[in-house]
Motif scaffolding. Structure first.
Motif, short mmCIF file in Angstrom:
data_model
loop_
_atom_site.label_atom_id
_atom_site.label_comp_id
_atom_site.label_asym_id
_atom_site.label_seq_id
_atom_site.Cartn_x
_atom_site.Cartn_y
_atom_site.Cartn_z
N PRO A 148 0.80 -1.23 0.00
CA PRO A 148 0.00 0.00 0.00
C PRO A 148 0.83 1.27 0.00
N TRP A 149 0.38 2.24 -0.79
CA TRP A 149 0.95 3.57 -0.79
C TRP A 149 0.26 4.38 0.30
N LEU A 150 1.03 4.85 1.28
CA LEU A 150 0.46 5.54 2.43
C LEU A 150 1.21 6.85 2.68
N PRO A 151 0.56 7.81 3.31
CA PRO A 151 1.23 9.08 3.59
C PRO A 151 2.30 8.91 4.65
N GLY A 152 3.36 9.67 4.54
CA GLY A 152 4.44 9.60 5.52
C GLY A 152 5.01 10.97 5.79
N GLY A 153 5.78 11.07 6.86
CA GLY A 153 6.43 12.34 7.20
C GLY A 153 5.57 13.21 8.10
N ASP A 154 6.19 13.76 9.13
CA ASP A 154 5.53 14.70 10.04
C ASP A 154 4.25 14.13 10.64
N GLY A 155 4.27 12.83 10.95
CA GLY A 155 3.13 12.21 11.60
C GLY A 155 1.94 11.96 10.71
N ALA A 156 2.11 12.12 9.38
CA ALA A 156 0.98 11.95 8.46
C ALA A 156 0.40 10.54 8.53
N LEU A 163 -2.44 -7.26 4.84
CA LEU A 163 -1.48 -6.41 4.14
C LEU A 163 -0.27 -7.26 3.78
N VAL A 164 0.29 -7.03 2.59
CA VAL A 164 1.49 -7.73 2.13
C VAL A 164 2.44 -6.68 1.60
N HIS A 165 3.72 -6.76 2.02
CA HIS A 165 4.68 -5.74 1.58
C HIS A 165 6.07 -6.35 1.43
N GLY A 166 6.74 -6.00 0.35
CA GLY A 166 8.12 -6.41 0.16
C GLY A 166 9.05 -5.58 1.03
N PRO A 190 7.44 0.07 3.38
CA PRO A 190 6.91 -1.02 4.20
C PRO A 190 6.80 -0.65 5.68
N GLY A 191 7.62 0.29 6.13
CA GLY A 191 7.51 0.73 7.51
C GLY A 191 6.17 1.41 7.79
N LEU A 192 5.67 2.15 6.81
CA LEU A 192 4.38 2.81 6.99
C LEU A 192 3.24 1.82 7.01
N SER A 193 3.32 0.77 6.21
CA SER A 193 2.24 -0.23 6.24
C SER A 193 2.26 -0.99 7.56
N TYR A 194 3.46 -1.17 8.14
CA TYR A 194 3.53 -1.81 9.45
C TYR A 194 2.87 -0.93 10.51
N ARG A 195 3.16 0.36 10.48
CA ARG A 195 2.59 1.27 11.48
C ARG A 195 1.07 1.32 11.37
N LEU A 196 0.57 1.36 10.13
CA LEU A 196 -0.88 1.38 9.97
C LEU A 196 -1.49 0.07 10.47
#
Length: 253
Positions: free
Chosen positions: A135-143, A159-162, A170-176
């Motif tokens: 997944p494409w997710l927003p990042g930076g500044d707590g987005a 969710l599946v991420h390389g 992939p770090g953002l998909s983990y956080r979500l």
């Protein structure tokens, strides 16, 4: 300064694939292609290539039990900030599925930007399953903390991420997934080690995992042991499950 008018277009569903006309439809998968952060251009014909491959795989195993798939054709190829056009198109497409097929469970399955649209549109009452690939997710500044997860309550989410994806983090998909798991225990996430955004290196394993999860959720077939363990495991294990080579050999299809 003169602003260019946004073209007026309608979203549409691609041709149905799967259950024959004389067979009752028991579940529908809406395939949501990737796109761009910002663009009001028409969706590229190439955008749905990967999702069509997933659709063919799902219908191969699910068609005999009444599974139908449709590719969603967006109005625009961009997410376009707060407009979130692909998510709105996914909601429209789910309404259209209900109109055509009645009260059937729906899976939203997307990759890249389409995966974000699937997660965002999951609050529709007909949706019971969400598959989000890279997944494409927003990042930076707590987005990333502003991306909603409450709409995932009551849904089964994978969710599946390389791990070496350079296009989506992939770090953002983990956080979500971590935030979603706090409000919904039926969330799991698999990591595909050494694979990139296209998940091409372990494509067969990813397709097998997707089929096991989607068909198990929509058609109540049950899951393979790896998916069952991932759903049952608390974080971080349930969110950092490795996708092993040869995974497909253990799956029901």
């Amino acid at each position: 300064m003169v602003q260019e008018a946004v073209p007026v277009r309608d979203a549409r569903l691609g041709r149905a694939a799967g259950a024959a006309e004389d067979r009752t439809v028991h579940g529908v998968v809406l395939l949501l292609p990737g796109g761009e952060p910002a663009s009001t251009r028409k969706q590229s014909p190439l955008a749905a290539t990967g999702t069509r491959r997933l659709g063919r795989w799902l219908t191969r195993f699910g068609s005999p039990e009444g599974l139908v798939t449709h590719v969603v054709h967006y109005r625009y190829r961009g997410w376009n900030g707060d407009e979130a056009h692909p998510a709105r198109d996914a909601e429209w497409a789910t309404d259209e599925v209900v109109r055509r097929y009645g009260d059937v469970p729906v899976c939203l399955a997307g990759s890249g930007m389409g995966a974000r649209a699937a997660l965002r549109a999951a609050g529709h009452s007909a949706v019971n399953t969400v598959l989000a690939l890279a997944p494409w997710l927003p990042g930076g500044d707590g987005a990333h903390d502003s991306e909603p997860v409450r709409q995932l309550v009551g849904r089964r989410v994978l969710l599946v991420h390389g791990t070496v994806d350079r296009r989506t983090d992939p770090g953002l998909s983990y956080r979500l997934a971590e935030r979603a798991k706090k409000v919904n225990p039926d969330v799991c996430r698999f990591e595909v080690h050494t694979d990139d955004h296209r998940l091409k290196q372990h494509r067969d394993e990813v397709l097998a995992l997707a089929a096991d999860f989607v068909l198990g959720s929509l058609l109540e077939r049950g899951y393979s042991r790896p998916v069952t363990d991932a759903l049952a495991a608390p974080p971080p294990l349930g969110l950092r499950m490795p996708l092993a080579a040869g995974f497909g050999a253990s799956l029901r299809p």
